[in-house]
Design a protein around this motif. Sequence first.
Motif, PDB file in Angstrom:
ATOM      1  N   LEU A  43      28.234  31.685  38.236  1.00  0.00           N
ATOM      2  CA  LEU A  43      28.624  32.777  39.123  1.00  0.00           C
ATOM      3  C   LEU A  43      27.533  33.843  39.239  1.00  0.00           C
ATOM      4  O   LEU A  43      26.800  33.878  40.203  1.00  0.00           O
ATOM      5  CB  LEU A  43      29.953  33.381  38.649  1.00  0.00           C
ATOM      6  CG  LEU A  43      31.162  32.454  38.762  1.00  0.00           C
ATOM      7  CD1 LEU A  43      32.344  33.003  37.985  1.00  0.00           C
ATOM      8  CD2 LEU A  43      31.537  32.272  40.235  1.00  0.00           C
ATOM      9  N   SER A  44      27.430  34.698  38.223  1.00  0.00           N
ATOM     10  CA  SER A  44      26.501  35.819  38.307  1.00  0.00           C
ATOM     11  C   SER A  44      26.178  36.308  36.911  1.00  0.00           C
ATOM     12  O   SER A  44      27.011  36.216  35.990  1.00  0.00           O
ATOM     13  CB  SER A  44      27.131  36.958  39.128  1.00  0.00           C
ATOM     14  OG  SER A  44      26.419  38.156  38.981  1.00  0.00           O
ATOM     15  N   HIS A  74      45.136  35.893  40.989  1.00  0.00           N
ATOM     16  CA  HIS A  74      44.448  36.957  40.265  1.00  0.00           C
ATOM     17  C   HIS A  74      43.562  37.722  41.231  1.00  0.00           C
ATOM     18  O   HIS A  74      42.954  37.128  42.129  1.00  0.00           O
ATOM     19  CB  HIS A  74      43.564  36.379  39.156  1.00  0.00           C
ATOM     20  CG  HIS A  74      44.217  35.284  38.375  1.00  0.00           C
ATOM     21  ND1 HIS A  74      45.061  35.520  37.323  1.00  0.00           N
ATOM     22  CD2 HIS A  74      44.174  33.932  38.513  1.00  0.00           C
ATOM     23  CE1 HIS A  74      45.497  34.377  36.833  1.00  0.00           C
ATOM     24  NE2 HIS A  74      44.982  33.395  37.549  1.00  0.00           N
ATOM     25  N   VAL A  75      43.462  39.041  41.048  1.00  0.00           N
ATOM     26  CA  VAL A  75      42.551  39.861  41.838  1.00  0.00           C
ATOM     27  C   VAL A  75      41.649  40.648  40.901  1.00  0.00           C
ATOM     28  O   VAL A  75      42.016  40.932  39.761  1.00  0.00           O
ATOM     29  CB  VAL A  75      43.299  40.820  42.791  1.00  0.00           C
ATOM     30  CG1 VAL A  75      44.088  40.039  43.830  1.00  0.00           C
ATOM     31  CG2 VAL A  75      44.212  41.757  42.025  1.00  0.00           C
ATOM     32  N   SER A  76      40.450  40.969  41.390  1.00  0.00           N
ATOM     33  CA  SER A  76      39.503  41.749  40.595  1.00  0.00           C
ATOM     34  C   SER A  76      38.632  42.592  41.509  1.00  0.00           C
ATOM     35  O   SER A  76      38.243  42.136  42.588  1.00  0.00           O
ATOM     36  CB  SER A  76      38.613  40.831  39.752  1.00  0.00           C
ATOM     37  OG  SER A  76      37.579  41.566  39.086  1.00  0.00           O
ATOM     38  N   ASP A  77      38.314  43.807  41.061  1.00  0.00           N
ATOM     39  CA  ASP A  77      37.325  44.639  41.743  1.00  0.00           C
ATOM     40  C   ASP A  77      36.214  45.041  40.787  1.00  0.00           C
ATOM     41  O   ASP A  77      35.467  45.979  41.056  1.00  0.00           O
ATOM     42  CB  ASP A  77      37.975  45.868  42.376  1.00  0.00           C
ATOM     43  CG  ASP A  77      38.670  46.778  41.360  1.00  0.00           C
ATOM     44  OD1 ASP A  77      38.738  46.409  40.155  1.00  0.00           O
ATOM     45  OD2 ASP A  77      39.148  47.859  41.764  1.00  0.00           O
ATOM     46  N   ASP A  78      36.087  44.324  39.692  1.00  0.00           N
ATOM     47  CA  ASP A  78      35.081  44.596  38.669  1.00  0.00           C
ATOM     48  C   ASP A  78      34.068  43.451  38.656  1.00  0.00           C
ATOM     49  O   ASP A  78      34.430  42.309  38.349  1.00  0.00           O
ATOM     50  CB  ASP A  78      35.768  44.718  37.304  1.00  0.00           C
ATOM     51  CG  ASP A  78      34.810  45.055  36.180  1.00  0.00           C
ATOM     52  OD1 ASP A  78      33.580  45.003  36.383  1.00  0.00           O
ATOM     53  OD2 ASP A  78      35.292  45.366  35.070  1.00  0.00           O
ATOM     54  N   PRO A  79      32.792  43.715  38.971  1.00  0.00           N
ATOM     55  CA  PRO A  79      31.795  42.633  38.984  1.00  0.00           C
ATOM     56  C   PRO A  79      31.634  41.931  37.641  1.00  0.00           C
ATOM     57  O   PRO A  79      31.091  40.821  37.595  1.00  0.00           O
ATOM     58  CB  PRO A  79      30.500  43.355  39.382  1.00  0.00           C
ATOM     59  CG  PRO A  79      30.953  44.565  40.115  1.00  0.00           C
ATOM     60  CD  PRO A  79      32.232  44.985  39.447  1.00  0.00           C
ATOM     61  N   ALA A  80      32.096  42.552  36.569  1.00  0.00           N
ATOM     62  CA  ALA A  80      32.027  41.920  35.253  1.00  0.00           C
ATOM     63  C   ALA A  80      33.180  40.956  35.018  1.00  0.00           C
ATOM     64  O   ALA A  80      33.163  40.199  34.040  1.00  0.00           O
ATOM     65  CB  ALA A  80      32.013  42.972  34.149  1.00  0.00           C
ATOM     66  N   ARG A 101      33.687  43.829  47.626  1.00  0.00           N
ATOM     67  CA  ARG A 101      34.072  44.776  46.576  1.00  0.00           C
ATOM     68  C   ARG A 101      35.265  44.302  45.747  1.00  0.00           C
ATOM     69  O   ARG A 101      35.471  44.757  44.633  1.00  0.00           O
ATOM     70  CB  ARG A 101      34.374  46.136  47.179  1.00  0.00           C
ATOM     71  CG  ARG A 101      35.763  46.271  47.774  1.00  0.00           C
ATOM     72  CD  ARG A 101      36.035  47.652  48.309  1.00  0.00           C
ATOM     73  NE  ARG A 101      35.495  47.815  49.635  1.00  0.00           N
ATOM     74  CZ  ARG A 101      35.881  48.802  50.456  1.00  0.00           C
ATOM     75  NH1 ARG A 101      36.757  49.697  50.061  1.00  0.00           N
ATOM     76  NH2 ARG A 101      35.371  48.870  51.662  1.00  0.00           N
ATOM     77  N   ALA A 102      36.074  43.390  46.300  1.00  0.00           N
ATOM     78  CA  ALA A 102      37.232  42.869  45.574  1.00  0.00           C
ATOM     79  C   ALA A 102      37.483  41.437  46.011  1.00  0.00           C
ATOM     80  O   ALA A 102      37.177  41.058  47.146  1.00  0.00           O
ATOM     81  CB  ALA A 102      38.475  43.726  45.820  1.00  0.00           C
ATOM     82  N   PRO A 234      33.599  39.790  42.158  1.00  0.00           N
ATOM     83  CA  PRO A 234      33.120  40.794  43.099  1.00  0.00           C
ATOM     84  C   PRO A 234      31.600  40.857  43.113  1.00  0.00           C
ATOM     85  O   PRO A 234      30.945  40.555  42.105  1.00  0.00           O
ATOM     86  CB  PRO A 234      33.722  42.112  42.557  1.00  0.00           C
ATOM     87  CG  PRO A 234      34.918  41.673  41.780  1.00  0.00           C
ATOM     88  CD  PRO A 234      34.529  40.361  41.169  1.00  0.00           C
ATOM     89  N   ARG A 235      31.064  41.243  44.232  1.00  0.00           N
ATOM     90  CA  ARG A 235      29.600  41.357  44.349  1.00  0.00           C
ATOM     91  C   ARG A 235      29.077  42.420  43.385  1.00  0.00           C
ATOM     92  O   ARG A 235      29.639  43.518  43.281  1.00  0.00           O
ATOM     93  CB  ARG A 235      29.234  41.747  45.779  1.00  0.00           C
ATOM     94  CG  ARG A 235      27.737  41.986  45.976  1.00  0.00           C
ATOM     95  CD  ARG A 235      27.448  42.515  47.344  1.00  0.00           C
ATOM     96  NE  ARG A 235      27.612  41.506  48.371  1.00  0.00           N
ATOM     97  CZ  ARG A 235      27.503  41.739  49.674  1.00  0.00           C
ATOM     98  NH1 ARG A 235      27.264  42.968  50.097  1.00  0.00           N
ATOM     99  NH2 ARG A 235      27.645  40.763  50.551  1.00  0.00           N
ATOM    100  N   PRO A 236      27.989  42.101  42.664  1.00  0.00           N
ATOM    101  CA  PRO A 236      27.404  43.119  41.773  1.00  0.00           C
ATOM    102  C   PRO A 236      27.019  44.365  42.559  1.00  0.00           C
ATOM    103  O   PRO A 236      26.484  44.277  43.663  1.00  0.00           O
ATOM    104  CB  PRO A 236      26.162  42.417  41.196  1.00  0.00           C
ATOM    105  CG  PRO A 236      26.472  40.965  41.314  1.00  0.00           C
ATOM    106  CD  PRO A 236      27.288  40.819  42.567  1.00  0.00           C
ATOM    107  N   ARG A 237      27.313  45.519  41.987  1.00  0.00           N
ATOM    108  CA  ARG A 237      27.027  46.780  42.690  1.00  0.00           C
ATOM    109  C   ARG A 237      25.612  47.245  42.386  1.00  0.00           C
ATOM    110  O   ARG A 237      25.079  46.980  41.341  1.00  0.00           O
ATOM    111  CB  ARG A 237      28.034  47.863  42.268  1.00  0.00           C
ATOM    112  CG  ARG A 237      29.483  47.471  42.602  1.00  0.00           C
ATOM    113  CD  ARG A 237      30.437  48.606  42.343  1.00  0.00           C
ATOM    114  NE  ARG A 237      31.788  48.225  42.687  1.00  0.00           N
ATOM    115  CZ  ARG A 237      32.706  47.817  41.807  1.00  0.00           C
ATOM    116  NH1 ARG A 237      32.397  47.763  40.539  1.00  0.00           N
ATOM    117  NH2 ARG A 237      33.902  47.489  42.206  1.00  0.00           N
TER     118      ARG A 237
END
Length: 237
Positions: A43-44, A74-80, A101-102, A234-237
């Motif tokens: 993934l990243s 499952h949902v996430s807005d944290d790139p980690a 972003r999510a 989520p995409r890394p910020r």
Amino acid sequence: MRMRGFTEQHACWTADALRPIAPHVFTSRQHPVSTPRDLRPLLSDTVERVVMSRQVHGNAVTLPDHRPDAADAHVSDDPAVAVAVKTADCVPLLLAADDGRAVAAVHAGWRGLDPDVGVVGRAARALYELAQVEPHQVVAVIGPCISGARYEVGPEVGERFGPPHSEALSPSPSDDARQLLDLRAVATRQLLDAGLARASITVVPACTFDQPTRWFSYRREGPGVGHQYAAIAPRPR
């Protein structure tokens, strides 16, 4: 190798529609994954953990601050924090806000797609709320699953999918009492009902039943079969 909207690299697959938006992967039989942790390097570098739950064919959605023991979305807005599901004929669905972003990952068999259960719509609405986006700002990919031509169900299942889902049912060529159910068509209909634009929905034309060297299939192999994973972060910020 490529198929419509889908590209293979190192025996894993990514979707053209999601590639510029968010790190994601669909694994295959040719790249088996034993644990969610094994998905991180696919993934990243920012992904520190991959969230999954025991899948029970329900409609629970895990949120960043609420992670029940059993859930199918499952949902996430944290790139980690990546989210993932595993399948072996059921629909793996990945969703992302168009700015990355999510994200969401959904496991949907016929029970989850049952209109009275509605895991797809619940996951989509959770993503809208988390990302504060409108439905037309979401991209969806329906990954490899069993095709409608191979998924025969009894009348007790077919009767659950009345209009507008009845278009996903067709007569079984082998048994007048049974029908064929197109899970991909049902999932697409439910994404449209949740407000997504049709142009934002990619349906991968891969049947898990028909390609035994590439995909695991419960209908073909029975209990003890392996699984594909679908994961997104989520995409890394």
